[in-house]
Motif scaffolding. Structure first.
Motif, short mmCIF file in Angstrom:
data_model
loop_
_atom_site.label_atom_id
_atom_site.label_comp_id
_atom_site.label_asym_id
_atom_site.label_seq_id
_atom_site.Cartn_x
_atom_site.Cartn_y
_atom_site.Cartn_z
N VAL A 182 0.85 -1.20 0.00
CA VAL A 182 0.00 0.00 0.00
C VAL A 182 0.88 1.25 0.00
O VAL A 182 0.67 2.19 -0.77
N LYS A 183 1.94 1.24 0.85
CA LYS A 183 2.86 2.39 0.88
C LYS A 183 3.58 2.54 -0.46
O LYS A 183 3.75 3.66 -0.94
N ALA A 184 3.99 1.42 -1.03
CA ALA A 184 4.69 1.47 -2.31
C ALA A 184 3.78 2.08 -3.38
O ALA A 184 4.23 2.91 -4.18
N TYR A 185 2.50 1.68 -3.35
CA TYR A 185 1.55 2.23 -4.33
C TYR A 185 1.40 3.74 -4.14
O TYR A 185 1.42 4.50 -5.11
N GLN A 186 1.27 4.16 -2.89
CA GLN A 186 1.09 5.59 -2.61
C GLN A 186 2.25 6.42 -3.16
O GLN A 186 2.06 7.53 -3.63
N HIS A 187 3.46 5.87 -3.05
CA HIS A 187 4.65 6.66 -3.40
C HIS A 187 5.27 6.28 -4.74
O HIS A 187 6.35 6.76 -5.06
N LEU A 188 4.57 5.43 -5.49
CA LEU A 188 5.17 4.92 -6.73
C LEU A 188 5.45 6.04 -7.74
O LEU A 188 6.46 5.99 -8.46
N ALA A 189 4.56 7.04 -7.77
CA ALA A 189 4.76 8.14 -8.74
C ALA A 189 6.06 8.89 -8.45
O ALA A 189 6.64 9.50 -9.35
N GLY A 190 6.50 8.84 -7.21
CA GLY A 190 7.73 9.54 -6.84
C GLY A 190 8.97 8.66 -6.90
O GLY A 190 10.06 9.12 -6.58
N PHE A 191 8.80 7.40 -7.33
CA PHE A 191 9.96 6.50 -7.42
C PHE A 191 10.83 6.95 -8.60
O PHE A 191 10.42 6.87 -9.76
N GLY A 192 12.00 7.43 -8.26
CA GLY A 192 12.84 8.03 -9.29
C GLY A 192 13.63 7.03 -10.11
O GLY A 192 14.16 7.37 -11.16
N GLY A 193 13.75 5.81 -9.64
CA GLY A 193 14.52 4.82 -10.38
C GLY A 193 16.01 4.88 -10.11
O GLY A 193 16.80 4.27 -10.83
N SER A 194 16.41 5.64 -9.07
CA SER A 194 17.84 5.71 -8.75
C SER A 194 18.30 4.37 -8.15
O SER A 194 19.46 4.00 -8.29
N ALA A 195 17.39 3.65 -7.48
CA ALA A 195 17.69 2.30 -6.97
C ALA A 195 16.85 1.30 -7.79
O ALA A 195 15.95 1.70 -8.52
N LYS A 196 17.17 0.01 -7.64
CA LYS A 196 16.35 -1.00 -8.31
C LYS A 196 14.99 -1.04 -7.63
O LYS A 196 14.88 -0.77 -6.43
N LEU A 197 13.96 -1.40 -8.40
CA LEU A 197 12.61 -1.47 -7.84
C LEU A 197 12.57 -2.46 -6.66
O LEU A 197 11.96 -2.18 -5.62
N SER A 198 13.26 -3.60 -6.81
CA SER A 198 13.25 -4.60 -5.74
C SER A 198 13.91 -4.04 -4.47
O SER A 198 13.40 -4.23 -3.37
N THR A 199 15.00 -3.31 -4.64
CA THR A 199 15.69 -2.72 -3.47
C THR A 199 14.77 -1.72 -2.78
O THR A 199 14.71 -1.65 -1.55
N TRP A 200 14.08 -0.93 -3.58
CA TRP A 200 13.15 0.07 -3.04
C TRP A 200 12.03 -0.63 -2.25
O TRP A 200 11.69 -0.21 -1.14
N LEU A 201 11.48 -1.71 -2.82
CA LEU A 201 10.41 -2.45 -2.13
C LEU A 201 10.93 -3.10 -0.84
O LEU A 201 10.26 -3.06 0.20
N TYR A 202 12.12 -3.69 -0.91
CA TYR A 202 12.72 -4.29 0.29
C TYR A 202 12.90 -3.25 1.38
O TYR A 202 12.72 -3.51 2.56
N SER A 203 13.33 -2.07 0.95
CA SER A 203 13.57 -0.99 1.90
C SER A 203 12.27 -0.64 2.64
O SER A 203 12.25 -0.50 3.87
N ILE A 204 11.17 -0.53 1.89
CA ILE A 204 9.87 -0.21 2.52
C ILE A 204 9.46 -1.37 3.43
O ILE A 204 9.02 -1.17 4.56
N ALA A 205 9.63 -2.60 2.93
CA ALA A 205 9.23 -3.79 3.70
C ALA A 205 10.02 -3.88 5.01
O ALA A 205 9.44 -4.11 6.08
N TYR A 206 11.32 -3.68 4.91
CA TYR A 206 12.18 -3.79 6.10
C TYR A 206 11.77 -2.77 7.16
O TYR A 206 11.59 -3.10 8.33
#
Lengths: 187, 124
Positions: free
Chosen positions: A52-76
């Motif tokens: 849910v958090k990832a969806y909320q902020h997806l428009a702001g995902f700049g792509g500087s990190a890998k998508l999986s790393t970004w998701l792991y970061s939110i999950a952790y």
């Protein structure tokens, strides 16, 4: 479909595209949450919150990190925060109280390995267990683990070293030298 | 007894694999996502645009030229520490009012901040 175009579709309002992303990453995210929280119900709640958090902020995902790393970061961070709220600090002690069951011939090899590994990782600090899992299962680099956890690189390296050592001790204690040799003498 | 190496542990972790959540987890996530608004990223823009800087630069250059060709305003360019350190150094003849120096300094700082904001905006 690459991640960039998948994200563009989601941002444009395509719910099916987000469902595809959820299906692709939910097991990985759930595993990270399980390593931290050690409880299936809480891990599922944390996984839901993560997506849910990832969806909320997806428009702001700049792509500087890998998508999986970004998701792991939110999950952790979600799981750590939930763990603090629920004060899950007694699981390791509970696991110690229950000796490992003898391997069942009916269980598949993978299920058995998972059970053994989970029990062993349950003896480690949740943070160390998660870092070991990110490194060995998800094959994240130390730099990527730094991004996910927010810890310093030297701290991550120390935790990896300490985690490996502790995991080895626990596996030897749980399985005995023979089973330990079976697990690790494969090459 | 064998010591587990990095490859051994990797093998063990990968053999064990990921945990499996309940089968309806995807639908539960999607049900929550359906009622969740997507947040639009906050756009960071430079405070002053390109043409704004051209206008400011032109005005500052005009003021500087005016100050240089007008009568000296009392700052002795030949005294103090500069003279001791660099005896041959001389400022161009003309006025160097304090306000002009301060304004130039402020503009320089503003330009640095603006540049950083522009870079941040480009990253988004």
């Amino acid at each position: 479909m690459d991640h960039k175009s998948l994200i563009q579709q989601i941002v444009a309002g395509d719910a099916r595209a987000y469902e595809q992303l959820v299906r692709q990453y939910q097991r990985m995210v759930y595993t990270v949450c399980m390593r931290v929280l050690r409880n299936a119900e809480d891990a599922e709640e944390a996984t839901q919150d993560t997506f849910v958090k990832a969806y909320q902020h997806l428009a702001g995902f700049g792509g500087s990190a890998k998508l999986s790393t970004w998701l792991y970061s939110i999950a952790y961070r979600t799981a750590i925060s939930m763990g603090r709220r629920k004060r899950l600090d007694t699981v390791a002690a509970e696991d110690l109280a229950h000796p490992p069951a003898a391997p069942s011939t009916n269980e598949g090899h993978q299920t058995e390995l998972k059970r053994v590994l989970d029990r062993a990782l349950g003896q480690l600090e949740p943070e160390d267990a998660t870092i070991l899992s990110l490194y060995h299962l998800d094959e994240l680099s130390v730099e990527e683990i730094v991004t996910v956890t927010g810890l310093g690189a030297s701290n991550v390296k120390v935790k990896l070293h300490r985690g490996r050592k502790k995991l080895q001790e626990v596996l030897t204690r749980q399985l005995g030298p023979e089973a330990h040799a079976l697990l690790f003498d494969h090459g | 007894m064998a010591e587990p190496r990095d490859t051994d542990l990797r093998h063990l972790f990968q053999q064990a694999g990921y945990h499996d959540p309940s089968r309806d987890l995807t639908s539960r996530i999607m049900a929550r996502v359906a009622v969740t608004p997507m947040m639009q990223p906050s756009v960071v823009r430079p405070l002053i645009g390109k043409w704004g800087w051209v206008a400011i630069g032109t005005a500052m250059a005009g003021l500087l030229v005016y100050a240089l060709i007008s009568a000296p305003a009392g700052i002795d360019p030949n005294g103090g520490l500069v003279k001791q350190l660099m005896p041959t150094f001389q400022l161009p003849q003309g006025a160097w009012p304090v306000w002009l120096m301060a304004a130039s300094g402020c503009l320089f700082l503003l330009a640095v901040v603006d540049r950083k904001l522009a870079r941040k905006s480009a990253q988004h």
